[in-house]
Write a protein that holds these residues in place. Sequence first.
Motif, PDB file in Angstrom:
ATOM      1  N   GLY B  49       0.967  -1.114   0.181  1.00  0.00           N
ATOM      2  CA  GLY B  49      -0.306  -0.255   0.074  1.00  0.00           C
ATOM      3  C   GLY B  49       0.789   1.191  -0.034  1.00  0.00           C
ATOM      4  N   PRO B  50       0.052   2.439  -0.268  1.00  0.00           N
ATOM      5  CA  PRO B  50       0.938   3.707  -0.077  1.00  0.00           C
ATOM      6  C   PRO B  50       1.440   4.082   1.334  1.00  0.00           C
ATOM      7  CG  PRO B  50      -1.267   4.053  -0.642  1.00  0.00           C
ATOM      8  CD  PRO B  50      -1.177   2.496  -0.491  1.00  0.00           C
ATOM      9  N   SER B  51       2.286   4.989   1.161  1.00  0.00           N
ATOM     10  CA  SER B  51       2.749   5.410   2.695  1.00  0.00           C
ATOM     11  C   SER B  51       1.495   5.946   3.440  1.00  0.00           C
ATOM     12  CB  SER B  51       3.658   6.724   2.380  1.00  0.00           C
ATOM     13  OG  SER B  51       4.946   6.208   1.763  1.00  0.00           O
ATOM     14  N   GLY B  52       1.531   5.578   4.610  1.00  0.00           N
ATOM     15  CA  GLY B  52       0.397   5.974   5.644  1.00  0.00           C
ATOM     16  C   GLY B  52      -1.026   5.096   5.478  1.00  0.00           C
ATOM     17  N   CYS B  53      -0.750   4.058   4.684  1.00  0.00           N
ATOM     18  CA  CYS B  53      -2.012   3.040   4.475  1.00  0.00           C
ATOM     19  C   CYS B  53      -1.994   2.244   5.760  1.00  0.00           C
ATOM     20  CB  CYS B  53      -1.742   2.491   3.514  1.00  0.00           C
ATOM     21  SG  CYS B  53      -0.563   1.041   3.360  1.00  0.00           S
ATOM     22  N   VAL B 201       4.999 -12.476   7.338  1.00  0.00           N
ATOM     23  CA  VAL B 201       4.199 -11.128   6.654  1.00  0.00           C
ATOM     24  C   VAL B 201       5.321 -10.286   6.391  1.00  0.00           C
ATOM     25  CG1 VAL B 201       2.798  -9.541   7.285  1.00  0.00           C
ATOM     26  CG2 VAL B 201       2.549 -11.728   8.544  1.00  0.00           C
ATOM     27  N   PHE B 202       5.137  -9.798   5.167  1.00  0.00           N
ATOM     28  CA  PHE B 202       6.226  -8.722   4.511  1.00  0.00           C
ATOM     29  C   PHE B 202       5.704  -7.610   4.009  1.00  0.00           C
ATOM     30  CE2 PHE B 202       8.417  -8.571   0.149  1.00  0.00           C
ATOM     31  CZ  PHE B 202       9.169  -7.704   0.752  1.00  0.00           C
ATOM     32  N   VAL B 203       6.052  -6.519   4.649  1.00  0.00           N
ATOM     33  CA  VAL B 203       5.529  -5.122   4.434  1.00  0.00           C
ATOM     34  C   VAL B 203       6.156  -4.705   3.237  1.00  0.00           C
ATOM     35  CG1 VAL B 203       5.383  -2.827   5.257  1.00  0.00           C
ATOM     36  CG2 VAL B 203       4.171  -4.713   6.687  1.00  0.00           C
ATOM     37  N   THR B 204       5.637  -3.955   2.483  1.00  0.00           N
ATOM     38  CA  THR B 204       6.366  -3.236   1.248  1.00  0.00           C
ATOM     39  C   THR B 204       5.368  -2.195   0.459  1.00  0.00           C
ATOM     40  OG1 THR B 204       7.790  -3.792  -0.816  1.00  0.00           O
ATOM     41  CG2 THR B 204       5.842  -5.041  -0.574  1.00  0.00           C
ATOM     42  N   HIS B 205       6.109  -1.435  -0.168  1.00  0.00           N
ATOM     43  CA  HIS B 205       5.359  -0.345  -0.836  1.00  0.00           C
ATOM     44  C   HIS B 205       5.731  -0.656  -2.428  1.00  0.00           C
ATOM     45  CE1 HIS B 205       9.022   1.917  -0.521  1.00  0.00           C
ATOM     46  NE2 HIS B 205       9.143   2.075  -1.631  1.00  0.00           N
ATOM     47  N   ASP B 206       6.680  -1.642  -2.541  1.00  0.00           N
ATOM     48  CA  ASP B 206       7.173  -1.932  -3.828  1.00  0.00           C
ATOM     49  C   ASP B 206       6.065  -3.141  -4.417  1.00  0.00           C
ATOM     50  OD1 ASP B 206       8.436  -2.997  -6.136  1.00  0.00           O
ATOM     51  OD2 ASP B 206      10.288  -2.347  -5.473  1.00  0.00           O
ATOM     52  N   GLN B 207       5.189  -2.813  -5.337  1.00  0.00           N
ATOM     53  CA  GLN B 207       4.448  -3.913  -5.788  1.00  0.00           C
ATOM     54  C   GLN B 207       5.258  -4.878  -6.469  1.00  0.00           C
ATOM     55  OE1 GLN B 207       2.132  -2.262  -9.340  1.00  0.00           O
ATOM     56  NE2 GLN B 207       2.540  -0.481  -8.496  1.00  0.00           N
TER      57      GLN B 207
END
Lengths: 298, 371
Positions: B49-53, B201-207
């Motif tokens: 998701g985008p920053s702040g999501c 669980v992997f958090v990323t903003h890179d699709q």
Amino acid sequence: MVALTPTAGAGGLAATQAGGPATSSRRRRRTGIGRGLVLLICGIYFIGPLVGAFWFSIQDKVHGGVQFSAYAHVFSAVGFSDAFMLSLKLGIGTVLISLLLMVPTMLLLHLRAPKFRPVVETLCLMPLVIPPVVLVAGVGVVLAWGPNQLAGTPLQTFLNAIQSGKTPWVLILEYVVLTLPFTYRSLDAGIRSVDIHTLTEAGLNLGAGWGTVTMRILLPSLRTSVLNAAFLSFALVFGEYTVASILQYQPFAVFIVAAGQTEGQLSTSLSLLSLLITWLLLLLISLLGGRNSTKVDI
Amino acid sequence: MSSIALESLETGAGTTVEFADVHRVFGSTHALDGLDLKVRPGELLALLGPSGCGKTTALRLLAGFDQPDAGSVLVDGEDVSRLPANKRDMGMVFQSYSLFPTMSAVDNVAFGLRLRGRGAGDRRKRAAELLDLVGLSEHLKKFPHQMSGGQQQRVALARALAISPRVLLLDEPLSALDAKVRAQLRDEIRRIQLELGVTTVFVTHDQEEALSMADRVGVMRDGRLEQCAAPSELYQRPETPFVAEFVGTMNRLPGSMVPGGVRLFTQVVAVDGVVPPAGSDVRALLRPEAVLVEPADGQPGHAMVTTATFFGAVTRLRMTQPDGQEILADVGSHRAADFPAGAQVLISVLDRPVLVRPESESTAATVPGRA
């Protein structure tokens, strides 16, 4: 510059190549002379007085020439060892209390209460703008007034306790306040240079409690800044005169001044010895701080 | 690289994670606004998701660095919302380099084992095995400042795995690395995760990262889960306009519904999913690779090429239609010379069902550069 652009002709390039090294060589020479001059001036400013003091301390005023009797008498001078040991005690006591007080405070401030940082910073820097003589005058008034006004209270017992006994706790406590700006600044700079938030979370994530995180992860990472804080505090206490003199104690700095009134050469040699001790401490801290690893027994 | 007995690592294969109506508020910001999400045993789920999501907030709640204002975080059915971070047995790799700077690589990896009371020999053996697993068997004694960013993140991964975590948490671990190392480490993380079967669980903003690594991708927006699905499904069948525009690049072409489908240019294409009534105006969602172009060769074209951007195997053409509508199409780079800027082109679309949205439906998403 022009010669480096694609549009410059070969002639331009050649011209620049011919003039470039000569120009840059002249520039380098000028810069070198400038640096040397600055170094020379600084060297004279800092080392000149030391050389002068050393020369004064070894002059034989009676027979001419040089003699080292002042240095030979340093360790046997009356009151030297008491003053030296007192300063040592004051320095170590101040460093220990300052660090015990400030390291956890600074970690808490950065990790848990960053919004209070400006308040604590202002409080810690106050001793820089309040002259020690003002501080000690206030302390003197309280010490004189307290025992009478607070008779029979625990506060009176406390005020008496910090002035009596072999260890002048009142001086140590005052020095803790005086050294706060240096302790704060050193620790703050160290903490800012390390990502303590992530290190703390990494430690917690691996199963460490707060104590383990502090002792095994954060403190080793902040070793240089803790050592710097300790060094600055110790150096300040070792050379402090005003507060000790007004409160009528005789640590090393007061002893040097007293000795200077009767024996100038002895006083000068003591001052140089004091500087030497400070330099040795600095060297020690540089050596300790320079080690980039700690041996961890896994 | 790794020749260790992976079964000896006893990771948390089989652990389930669940966010049940989780809320987290910071001041006036609703970082998580009723997050409901289940992570299946052994799967790698990417939160995208985008920053702040709210994706990082969700991960921090799971790690125990923060607590929800409402709702529960469940691990294997047990509510861990109030459990301290150091009691959760979760291995985490952080975005910033988090190795302990005064410890060597092997000491870093063994740190968690020491806390668990493992014997010195056992700790050292296991730390060495894990460093071997991440390809750093030659760097046991190196300190963090002697290693590259990629190597440091590998050690951080080994350290996280050393404690046999119930769940592996990855907080944008590749974002500080250069592109080549990122791609390399991405593959390694996935390989190791598959070998160990640890729930991740992997958090990323890179699709690109999320789509290439994850079993499922959860797209978040404003503290809520928009869609959670397998990468291909997410890409092919986005459920919301936001997902459609956030994941990959999407054309939104105007069309009108006719019997049998939606009319696009000169074609009638079948509609995927809910079919709007005939006669209504819609927007067809089409990926650039579903748009086909041919040189007009003197005929009146559907659009004019404005720019061509080289992406290696494909070149992306940006074209403008006479009404000003922009359209993107991917062509093989070997054909790119046929479409210089200013060239008129004929456009058609792949003959397969397309998603459509009512014309009135707006999107708040900003389309990223490319998938």
